[in-house]
Design an enzyme around this catalytic site. Structure first.
Site, PDB file in Angstrom:
ATOM      1  N   LYS A 133      14.780  -7.157  12.226  1.00 45.64           N
ATOM      2  CA  LYS A 133      15.565  -7.206  10.989  1.00 45.64           C
ATOM      3  C   LYS A 133      16.734  -8.181  11.104  1.00 45.64           C
ATOM      4  CE  LYS A 133      12.922  -4.535   8.656  1.00 45.64           C
ATOM      5  NZ  LYS A 133      12.174  -5.028   7.496  1.00 45.64           N
ATOM      6  N   SER A 148       0.786  -1.236   0.000  1.00 51.23           N
ATOM      7  CA  SER A 148       0.000   0.000   0.000  1.00 51.23           C
ATOM      8  C   SER A 148       0.812   1.276   0.000  1.00 51.23           C
ATOM      9  CB  SER A 148      -0.952   0.011   1.205  1.00 51.23           C
ATOM     10  OG  SER A 148      -0.208  -0.002   2.406  1.00 51.23           O
ATOM     11  N   SER A 152      14.830  -6.177   3.880  1.00 54.66           N
ATOM     12  CA  SER A 152      15.308  -6.068   5.248  1.00 54.66           C
ATOM     13  C   SER A 152      15.683  -4.609   5.470  1.00 54.66           C
ATOM     14  CB  SER A 152      16.499  -7.010   5.459  1.00 54.66           C
ATOM     15  OG  SER A 152      16.945  -6.938   6.793  1.00 54.66           O
ATOM     16  N   TYR A 172      12.993  -2.915  16.405  1.00 48.66           N
ATOM     17  CA  TYR A 172      13.106  -2.977  14.947  1.00 48.66           C
ATOM     18  C   TYR A 172      14.376  -3.717  14.547  1.00 48.66           C
ATOM     19  CZ  TYR A 172      13.166  -1.334  10.093  1.00 48.66           C
ATOM     20  OH  TYR A 172      13.191  -1.255   8.723  1.00 48.66           O
TER      21      TYR A 172
END
Length: 190
Positions: A158, A13, A140, A154
């Protein structure tokens, strides 16, 4: 880019995901756009693009995909064709802040969305990818290589993506399925 085939793009999106959808449609691919809200949201997100390219209507399918929800992932897998040429993992978000300022539920949600969802979707689509000797591309981040202050959640997501898909690349090599990790730096997105 390979000859036109079929691709599933998660996080379609905005940002990279939206750009990927447009690029693959321009190259003649059949695109399954994974985004929250499915068909209704896709008509809003891609309104101008579909108006400018009416021929895309036949090759663009929305998939209501919530990466943190197992039932959503299973429904998406059931909608995919028997053979899938490319899976692009792009869905995710960044939870930033000090650990003590977030809840463990928020941390879990970060991992469920960014990691567990990608693993579950890949697991479900492996037969379709093997059939086509397909490819998996994982968006990534440079944050998957080095820790950054206030990015611990976060970074963890990752780093986990990097480790998982790096290992999976070895497992799938003999099946002819390629895995590629992409580690962009900052990118302006909503």
């Amino acid at each position: 880019m390979r000859k036109p085939g079929t691709v599933l793009i998660t996080g379609a999106s905005s940002g990279f995901g939206k750009m990927f959808v447009e690029a693959f449609l321009q190259k003649g691919w059949r695109v399954y756009a994974g985004l929250r809200g499915g068909e209704a949201r896709m008509r809003t997100v891609f309104r101008d693009e579909l108006k400018a390219h009416p021929e895309w209507h036949e090759r663009l399918q929305a998939v209501d995909l919530h990466m943190e929800r197992e039932e959503s992932i299973l429904a998406a897998v059931s909608r995919m064709p028997e053979g899938l040429d490319l899976l692009i993992h792009n869905a995710g978000y960044g939870l930033m802040g000090r650990l003590e300022d977030m809840t463990i539920a928020q941390f879990r949600h970060q991992l469920e969305t960014n990691v567990v969802g990608a693993v579950a979707l890949t697991h479900g689509l492996l037969p379709a990818l093997r059939k086509q000797r397909g490819r998996i591309i994982v968006m990534s981040s440079i944050a998957g290589r080095a820790g950054i202050p206030f990015y611990a959640a976060y970074n963890a997501s990752k780093f986990a993506l990097e480790g998982f898909f790096d290992s999976l690349a070895y497992e799938l090599r003999s099946d002819g399925v390629d895995v590629c990790l992409v580690e962009p730096g900052g990118f302006r997105t909503s």
